[in-house]
Design a protein around this motif. Structure first.
Motif, PDB file in Angstrom:
ATOM      1  N   LYS A 259      24.905  -4.930  -7.851  1.00 44.73           N
ATOM      2  CA  LYS A 259      23.818  -5.281  -8.768  1.00 44.73           C
ATOM      3  C   LYS A 259      23.016  -4.033  -9.133  1.00 44.73           C
ATOM      4  CE  LYS A 259      23.412 -10.016  -7.233  1.00 44.73           C
ATOM      5  NZ  LYS A 259      22.544 -11.029  -6.631  1.00 44.73           N
ATOM      6  N   GLN A 260      22.637  -3.958 -10.403  1.00 47.78           N
ATOM      7  CA  GLN A 260      21.871  -2.818 -10.887  1.00 47.78           C
ATOM      8  C   GLN A 260      20.386  -3.121 -10.865  1.00 47.78           C
ATOM      9  OE1 GLN A 260      23.384  -1.529 -14.685  1.00 47.78           O
ATOM     10  NE2 GLN A 260      24.977  -0.343 -13.656  1.00 47.78           N
ATOM     11  N   VAL A 261      19.596  -2.082 -10.632  1.00 44.69           N
ATOM     12  CA  VAL A 261      18.138  -2.210 -10.617  1.00 44.69           C
ATOM     13  C   VAL A 261      17.567  -1.548 -11.869  1.00 44.69           C
ATOM     14  CG1 VAL A 261      17.987  -2.294  -8.103  1.00 44.69           C
ATOM     15  CG2 VAL A 261      17.860  -0.090  -9.259  1.00 44.69           C
ATOM     16  N   ALA A 262      16.378  -1.968 -12.249  1.00 45.06           N
ATOM     17  CA  ALA A 262      15.704  -1.373 -13.397  1.00 45.06           C
ATOM     18  C   ALA A 262      15.194   0.008 -13.009  1.00 45.06           C
ATOM     19  CB  ALA A 262      14.542  -2.258 -13.833  1.00 45.06           C
ATOM     20  N   ALA A 263      15.435   0.990 -13.854  1.00 43.89           N
ATOM     21  CA  ALA A 263      14.959   2.344 -13.580  1.00 43.89           C
ATOM     22  C   ALA A 263      13.439   2.355 -13.459  1.00 43.89           C
ATOM     23  CB  ALA A 263      15.411   3.296 -14.673  1.00 43.89           C
ATOM     24  N   ALA A 264      12.780   1.468 -14.188  1.00 50.82           N
ATOM     25  CA  ALA A 264      11.317   1.388 -14.167  1.00 50.82           C
ATOM     26  C   ALA A 264      10.808   0.546 -13.002  1.00 50.82           C
ATOM     27  CB  ALA A 264      10.807   0.791 -15.481  1.00 50.82           C
ATOM     28  N   GLY A 265      11.717   0.038 -12.185  1.00 50.84           N
ATOM     29  CA  GLY A 265      11.348  -0.827 -11.077  1.00 50.84           C
ATOM     30  C   GLY A 265      10.878  -0.064  -9.848  1.00 50.84           C
ATOM     31  N   TRP A 266      10.636  -0.810  -8.771  1.00 44.13           N
ATOM     32  CA  TRP A 266      10.193  -0.230  -7.503  1.00 44.13           C
ATOM     33  C   TRP A 266      10.422  -1.232  -6.391  1.00 44.13           C
ATOM     34  CZ3 TRP A 266       6.599  -1.633  -3.785  1.00 44.13           C
ATOM     35  CH2 TRP A 266       6.289  -0.672  -2.830  1.00 44.13           C
ATOM     36  N   CYS A 267      10.608  -0.727  -5.165  1.00 44.47           N
ATOM     37  CA  CYS A 267      10.641  -1.572  -3.972  1.00 44.47           C
ATOM     38  C   CYS A 267      10.123  -0.768  -2.785  1.00 44.47           C
ATOM     39  CB  CYS A 267      12.041  -2.138  -3.708  1.00 44.47           C
ATOM     40  SG  CYS A 267      13.178  -1.028  -2.876  1.00 44.47           S
ATOM     41  N   THR A 268       9.899  -1.430  -1.677  1.00 47.57           N
ATOM     42  CA  THR A 268       9.333  -0.782  -0.495  1.00 47.57           C
ATOM     43  C   THR A 268      10.299   0.208   0.152  1.00 47.57           C
ATOM     44  OG1 THR A 268      10.048  -2.601   0.926  1.00 47.57           O
ATOM     45  CG2 THR A 268       7.806  -2.704   0.055  1.00 47.57           C
ATOM     46  N   SER A 269      11.546   0.220  -0.252  1.00 48.43           N
ATOM     47  CA  SER A 269      12.513   1.170   0.299  1.00 48.43           C
ATOM     48  C   SER A 269      12.547   2.477  -0.479  1.00 48.43           C
ATOM     49  CB  SER A 269      13.907   0.541   0.315  1.00 48.43           C
ATOM     50  OG  SER A 269      13.939  -0.540   1.208  1.00 48.43           O
ATOM     51  N   TRP A 270      11.625   2.645  -1.426  1.00 48.44           N
ATOM     52  CA  TRP A 270      11.593   3.860  -2.233  1.00 48.44           C
ATOM     53  C   TRP A 270      11.519   5.080  -1.314  1.00 48.44           C
ATOM     54  CZ3 TRP A 270       8.751   8.225  -2.841  1.00 48.44           C
ATOM     55  CH2 TRP A 270       8.998   8.996  -3.989  1.00 48.44           C
TER      56      TRP A 270
ATOM     57  N   PRO B  43       0.803  -1.228   0.000  1.00 51.28           N
ATOM     58  CA  PRO B  43       0.000   0.000   0.000  1.00 51.28           C
ATOM     59  C   PRO B  43       0.838   1.280   0.000  1.00 51.28           C
ATOM     60  CG  PRO B  43      -0.081  -1.067   2.148  1.00 51.28           C
ATOM     61  CD  PRO B  43       0.639  -1.999   1.225  1.00 51.28           C
ATOM     62  N   THR B  44       2.136   1.197   0.279  1.00 49.79           N
ATOM     63  CA  THR B  44       2.981   2.395   0.259  1.00 49.79           C
ATOM     64  C   THR B  44       3.340   2.822  -1.162  1.00 49.79           C
ATOM     65  OG1 THR B  44       5.008   1.073   0.463  1.00 49.79           O
ATOM     66  CG2 THR B  44       4.008   1.884   2.515  1.00 49.79           C
ATOM     67  N   TYR B  45       3.074   1.958  -2.138  1.00 50.88           N
ATOM     68  CA  TYR B  45       3.362   2.314  -3.528  1.00 50.88           C
ATOM     69  C   TYR B  45       2.396   3.406  -3.985  1.00 50.88           C
ATOM     70  CZ  TYR B  45       3.497   2.293  -8.568  1.00 50.88           C
ATOM     71  OH  TYR B  45       3.578   2.694  -9.883  1.00 50.88           O
ATOM     72  N   ALA B  46       2.933   4.378  -4.703  1.00 46.93           N
ATOM     73  CA  ALA B  46       2.111   5.423  -5.312  1.00 46.93           C
ATOM     74  C   ALA B  46       2.479   5.506  -6.786  1.00 46.93           C
ATOM     75  CB  ALA B  46       2.349   6.761  -4.633  1.00 46.93           C
ATOM     76  N   ALA B  47       1.497   5.761  -7.611  1.00 46.63           N
ATOM     77  CA  ALA B  47       1.736   5.872  -9.050  1.00 46.63           C
ATOM     78  C   ALA B  47       2.850   6.875  -9.314  1.00 46.63           C
ATOM     79  CB  ALA B  47       0.461   6.295  -9.759  1.00 46.63           C
ATOM     80  N   GLY B  48       3.752   6.528 -10.205  1.00 46.25           N
ATOM     81  CA  GLY B  48       4.863   7.394 -10.559  1.00 46.25           C
ATOM     82  C   GLY B  48       6.137   7.116  -9.781  1.00 46.25           C
ATOM     83  N   HIS B  49       6.049   6.375  -8.687  1.00 45.69           N
ATOM     84  CA  HIS B  49       7.256   6.012  -7.939  1.00 45.69           C
ATOM     85  C   HIS B  49       7.998   4.916  -8.692  1.00 45.69           C
ATOM     86  CE1 HIS B  49       5.703   7.394  -3.727  1.00 45.69           C
ATOM     87  NE2 HIS B  49       5.738   8.376  -4.601  1.00 45.69           N
TER      88      HIS B  49
END
Length: 101
Positions: free
Chosen positions: A87-98, A56-62
């Motif tokens: 390790k590299q992450v996808a720029a289009a990705g997301w995680c709860t540590s955003w 639920p902490t995800y918001a559109a655009g993050h």
């Protein structure tokens, strides 16, 4: 030191330097969503696929690209993240540590 030993040592140094340079030019590995550290923070390579009920902490655009932990340029497809070491992450990705920049 005779000529053959000298050639062996010089050749070994040259080979070691070549391998080191080849490793330096190689792209860092990409983080997989199945990686244990990625699972721990709910990482996904595509923020559009985040389960809103589960996270639920995800918001559109993050996305990783606009997270303060992202170590690449916003225009890069992949970049470093201070959470995942080399390790590299996808720029289009997301995680709860955003976190906001």
């Amino acid at each position: 030191m005779n000529a053959s030993r000298r050639q062996f040592v010089i050749g070994g140094i040259g080979m070691g330097a070549t391998l080191w340079l080849a490793r330096a030019d190689a792209a860092p590995p990409h983080l997989s969503a199945s990686d244990a550290a990625a699972k721990e923070v709910g990482y996904t390579e595509d923020a559009k696929k985040v389960d809103h009920a589960k996270y639920p902490t995800y918001a559109a655009g993050h996305t990783c690209a606009n997270c303060s932990l992202f170590q690449g340029d916003a225009k890069d497809a992949w970049g470093g993240c201070s959470l995942f070491g080399e390790k590299q992450v996808a720029a289009a990705g997301w995680c709860t540590s955003w976190t906001d920049m």
